[in-house]
Design a protein around this motif. Structure first.
Motif: not given
Length: 53
Positions: A36-38, A43-45, A47-53
């Motif tokens: 679950s931690g992985l 998911l955070v990575i 999400r950050a990639g889609s925001v920066l796109r």
């Protein structure tokens, strides 16, 4: 259960794990926690990639 726990901790940890649980229940709970931690990190990575796109 021992082999599953060893495989999961070796594939998800960035360093060797400190405590080795003795019971199967503890190994299962630590396995769920590792996975679950992985997934949360991925998911955070993503999400950050889609925001920066």
């Amino acid at each position: 259960m021992d082999c599953l726990y060893a495989c999961v901790t070796n594939s998800t940890a960035f360093s060797p794990t400190d405590p080795m649980p003795l019971s199967s229940r503890a190994k299962l709970l630590m396995t769920v926690e590792s996975v679950s931690g992985l997934l949360t990190s991925l998911l955070v990575i993503a999400r950050a990639g889609s925001v920066l796109r």
